[in-house]
Design a protein around this motif. Structure first.
Motif, short mmCIF file in Angstrom:
data_model
loop_
_atom_site.label_atom_id
_atom_site.label_comp_id
_atom_site.label_asym_id
_atom_site.label_seq_id
_atom_site.Cartn_x
_atom_site.Cartn_y
_atom_site.Cartn_z
N ALA A 8 0.84 -1.21 0.00
CA ALA A 8 0.00 0.00 0.00
C ALA A 8 0.88 1.25 0.00
O ALA A 8 0.60 2.22 -0.73
N LYS B 274 4.13 1.37 -0.94
CA LYS B 274 4.97 1.34 -2.15
C LYS B 274 4.22 1.86 -3.38
O LYS B 274 4.76 2.60 -4.19
N TYR B 275 2.93 1.46 -3.49
CA TYR B 275 2.19 1.80 -4.71
C TYR B 275 1.27 3.01 -4.53
O TYR B 275 0.33 3.19 -5.29
N ASP C 145 -5.90 1.59 0.27
CA ASP C 145 -4.98 2.70 -0.09
C ASP C 145 -5.60 3.55 -1.20
O ASP C 145 -6.63 3.19 -1.79
N ILE D 15 -4.99 -1.35 -9.45
CA ILE D 15 -4.57 -2.52 -10.25
C ILE D 15 -5.60 -2.74 -11.35
O ILE D 15 -6.81 -2.75 -11.07
N TYR E 58 4.57 -12.71 -10.03
CA TYR E 58 3.90 -11.83 -10.99
C TYR E 58 3.99 -10.39 -10.52
O TYR E 58 3.70 -10.06 -9.36
N ALA F 285 2.80 -6.42 -11.90
CA ALA F 285 2.16 -5.63 -12.97
C ALA F 285 3.20 -4.70 -13.57
O ALA F 285 4.15 -4.29 -12.89
N SER G 22 4.44 -1.47 -11.95
CA SER G 22 5.11 -1.54 -10.65
C SER G 22 6.59 -1.91 -10.80
O SER G 22 7.29 -2.05 -9.81
N GLY H 159 10.92 -5.04 -5.69
CA GLY H 159 10.01 -6.13 -5.31
C GLY H 159 10.29 -7.38 -6.11
O GLY H 159 10.99 -7.33 -7.13
N MET H 160 9.78 -8.49 -5.60
CA MET H 160 10.06 -9.77 -6.28
C MET H 160 8.78 -10.40 -6.84
O MET H 160 8.84 -11.45 -7.47
N GLY H 161 7.65 -9.80 -6.53
CA GLY H 161 6.40 -10.40 -7.01
C GLY H 161 6.00 -11.64 -6.21
O GLY H 161 5.28 -12.50 -6.70
N LEU H 162 6.48 -11.69 -4.95
CA LEU H 162 6.16 -12.87 -4.13
C LEU H 162 5.30 -12.54 -2.91
O LEU H 162 4.74 -13.42 -2.28
N SER I 80 -6.70 0.70 -3.98
CA SER I 80 -7.04 -0.74 -3.84
C SER I 80 -7.46 -1.04 -2.41
O SER I 80 -7.06 -0.34 -1.48
N PHE J 273 -7.57 -4.55 0.03
CA PHE J 273 -7.37 -5.99 0.25
C PHE J 273 -8.13 -6.37 1.50
O PHE J 273 -8.01 -5.71 2.53
P1 ADP Z 1 5.86 -7.00 -5.31
O1 ADP Z 1 7.09 -7.43 -4.68
O2 ADP Z 1 6.00 -6.71 -6.77
O3 ADP Z 1 5.17 -5.91 -4.58
P2 ADP Z 1 3.56 -8.54 -4.64
O4 ADP Z 1 3.31 -9.97 -4.79
O5 ADP Z 1 3.47 -7.99 -3.28
O6 ADP Z 1 4.95 -8.28 -5.30
O7 ADP Z 1 2.55 -7.78 -5.56
C1 ADP Z 1 2.36 -8.24 -6.89
C2 ADP Z 1 1.95 -7.09 -7.76
O8 ADP Z 1 0.65 -6.64 -7.38
C3 ADP Z 1 2.82 -5.91 -7.60
O9 ADP Z 1 3.94 -6.00 -8.45
C4 ADP Z 1 1.89 -4.80 -8.02
O10 ADP Z 1 1.86 -4.68 -9.42
C5 ADP Z 1 0.53 -5.24 -7.56
N1 ADP Z 1 0.12 -4.67 -6.26
C6 ADP Z 1 0.18 -5.25 -5.07
N2 ADP Z 1 -0.33 -4.45 -4.11
C7 ADP Z 1 -0.71 -3.34 -4.72
C8 ADP Z 1 -1.32 -2.10 -4.27
N3 ADP Z 1 -1.63 -1.90 -3.01
N4 ADP Z 1 -1.59 -1.17 -5.20
C9 ADP Z 1 -1.30 -1.38 -6.50
N5 ADP Z 1 -0.71 -2.49 -7.00
C10 ADP Z 1 -0.42 -3.44 -6.10
#
Ligand code: ADP
Length: 466
Positions: free
Chosen positions: A369, A371-372, A396, A401, A414, A416, A419, A424-427, A453, A455
């Motif tokens: 939240a 970071k993005y 946030d 997304i 994965y 996006a 981002s 980040g590692m997408g994990l 977003s 969650f």
């Molecule tokens: P990362 O290390 O890339 O943050 P995550 O698994 O935590 O990996 O998130 C996967 C992807 O989901 C992110 O790369 C981002 O594109 C998207 N994402 C996650 N949380 C948010 C958020 N709060 N707002 C916007 N995009 C988000």
């Protein structure tokens, strides 16, 4: 080797079932046959005995009313019937001398021996011709003047009639038995077809081709349900293997970058071996290897959580205290970006869960939240109790997304596109989802690109209990 097809045939379930049914069929039919035969034989015997008895009784009465002479006349009158019916009538005087014998013509040359001398009056006995050609069922009576009369009847007509009945029953039963066997074999073969489909499918499945599925012939039968469940299991395995292959590809891809950076640092340090360059290269290598190590550790955590072997240590947790504790860890980063973290929740909410893992869940959501989100935005963390569960929300006002990405953000590795600029590692989200599900909870997401977003995590109040 040569006995193999025979062994296979012997072990074939359809053959085994058919043979067992055949045995049961055979035993039941035999029992039925023996019973019918016994009843028929008894009925025939009773019929013969009735005939002989009725003659004896009427002759006794006649002798009593009209005398022996009259009886002799009547017997002589009835002689054709006795000869036709294979009967023998003999009259004896008081001394046992034969007065009159009526019997079929062809019996004259034969001698009849039997238990007449031993049997008492009005008892049934069997006499036999000395040549063994016939048996005669006999009975004798004493008349009022002391003379005796014996009447016998050949068992041959009765036996012939019985043999006819047996042949008739057998001629119906044997084809019926064969037809029953054929039908049983056909029904067994049909019933076991789904099992053979299953065997064929299992044989044809290879690690590289998991697309094959069992044909579901009758979805409402037990075997149909088994085939359906087997197909479901195959789909699940296929999904897992495909997921593993994708993860492996993504890991290989993501490890290649830090490894390439490490090699580059080492090569540049080697080409310029002054102390500062070496130190910098070593620092880079330590950083990159830590990144790889973290990635592998998180991947292992996800795999363990997904396969149900992640060990959880449930303990009572005060939800508000846990949120404040986690927020404290991120307050500096949020402050640096001018983001305010607002909490709003029911302070009485407690649950049983793994504290470290739950902090990891909230930490990852909070980290994303922040970071993005652009500087100056707000983030809200809320929680409440609802129907035996605790609902935790992280909302946030960040970049949001896209609907396409919303379906994939929980996939391993994965990220996006937009981002990519962030570290980040997408994990993170994959780990969050795996840990929440290991607690038998769920996670969902609503997001609007450019708006933000939310969650939502739902955990059972006793979430860590198995
Ligand atoms: P990362 O290390 O890339 O943050 P995550 O698994 O935590 O990996 O998130 C996967 C992807 O989901 C992110 O790369 C981002 O594109 C998207 N994402 C996650 N949380 C948010 C958020 N709060 N707002 C916007 N995009 C988000």
């Amino acid at each position: 080797m040569s006995s193999r097809p025979i062994d296979k045939f012997r072990r074939n379930t359809a053959v085994n079932l058919t043979l067992r049914f055949a045995l049961i069929f055979f035993l039941c039919s035999s029992a039925l046959f023996v019973t019918v035969d016994f009843l028929l034989a008894r009925a025939q015997l009773q019929k013969d005995q009735q005939l002989v008895s009725s003659f004896l009784e009427s002759y006794e009465r006649l002798e009593q009313d009209a005398g022996l002479h009259k009886l002799e006349l009547v017997i002589a009158r009835d002689a054709p019937f006795f000869q036709r019916s294979e009967m023998r009538v003999e009259l004896f005087d008081q001394n046992g001398n034969s007065l009159l014998t009526i019997q079929p013509e062809n019996w004259r040359s034969k001698t009849l021996v039997g238990g007449a001398e031993h049997s008492r009056d009005d008892e049934w006995y069997e006499a036999v011709f000395t040549d063994g050609s016939k048996r005669v069922l006999m009975r004798q009576s004493r008349l009022s003047d002391g003379s005796r009369i014996s009447i016998g009847m050949s068992t041959a007509p009765r036996e012939a009639e019985l043999a006819d009945s047996r042949a008739l029953v057998l001629s119906v039963m044997v084809p019926l038995l064969c037809l029953g066997l054929l039908l049983t074999a056909y029904i067994n073969w049909r019933a076991l077809r789904p099992v053979h489909d299953l065997i064929d499918t299992v044989r044809s499945i290879k690690a590289t081709d998991l697309k094959t599925r069992v044909r579901v012939r009758d979805p409402h039968s037990e075997l149909g349900e088994l085939a359906h469940l087997f197909n479901q299991m195959l789909s699940h395995i296929e999904q897992l293997i495909t997921g593993m292959q994708h993860s492996l590809d993504a890991v290989a891809h993501d490890i290649r970058t830090p490894l390439a950076r490490m090699r580059l640092s080492i090569e540049s340090a080697l080409s310029n071996p002054d102390e500062d360059a070496l130190r910098e290269a070593l620092l880079d290598c330590a950083e990159e290897s830590e990144r790889i190590e973290t990635m592998l550790r998180v991947l292992m955590d996800i795999s363990e959580a997904e396969s149900g072997i992640l060990s959880l240590h449930p303990e009572p947790i005060d939800m508000q205290a846990l949120v404040i504790e986690t927020i404290d860890m991120y307050s500096h980063v949020a402050e640096d970006k001018g983001i305010s973290l607002n909490i709003e929740g029911d302070e009485t909410v407690n649950l049983v869960a793994d504290r470290v893992r739950l902090r990891q869940v909230l930490g990852n959501l909070l980290d994303n939240a922040i970071k993005y989100s652009d500087p100056g935005r707000d983030i809200a963390i809320g929680w409440q109790k609802a129907d035996g569960t605790v609902l935790l929300n992280v909302t946030d006002q960040g970049c949001g997304i896209s609907p396409l990405d919303q379906n994939r953000v929980f996939d391993r590795l994965y990220r996006a596109d937009k981002s990519r600029s962030e570290a980040g590692m997408g994990l993170g989200l994959s780990l969050v989802k795996a840990v929440v599900e290991a607690h038998r909870g769920t996670i969902s997401l609503t997001s609007e690109p450019g708006q933000g977003s939310q969650f939502r995590v739902s955990l059972p109040i006793i979430a860590g209990a198995a």
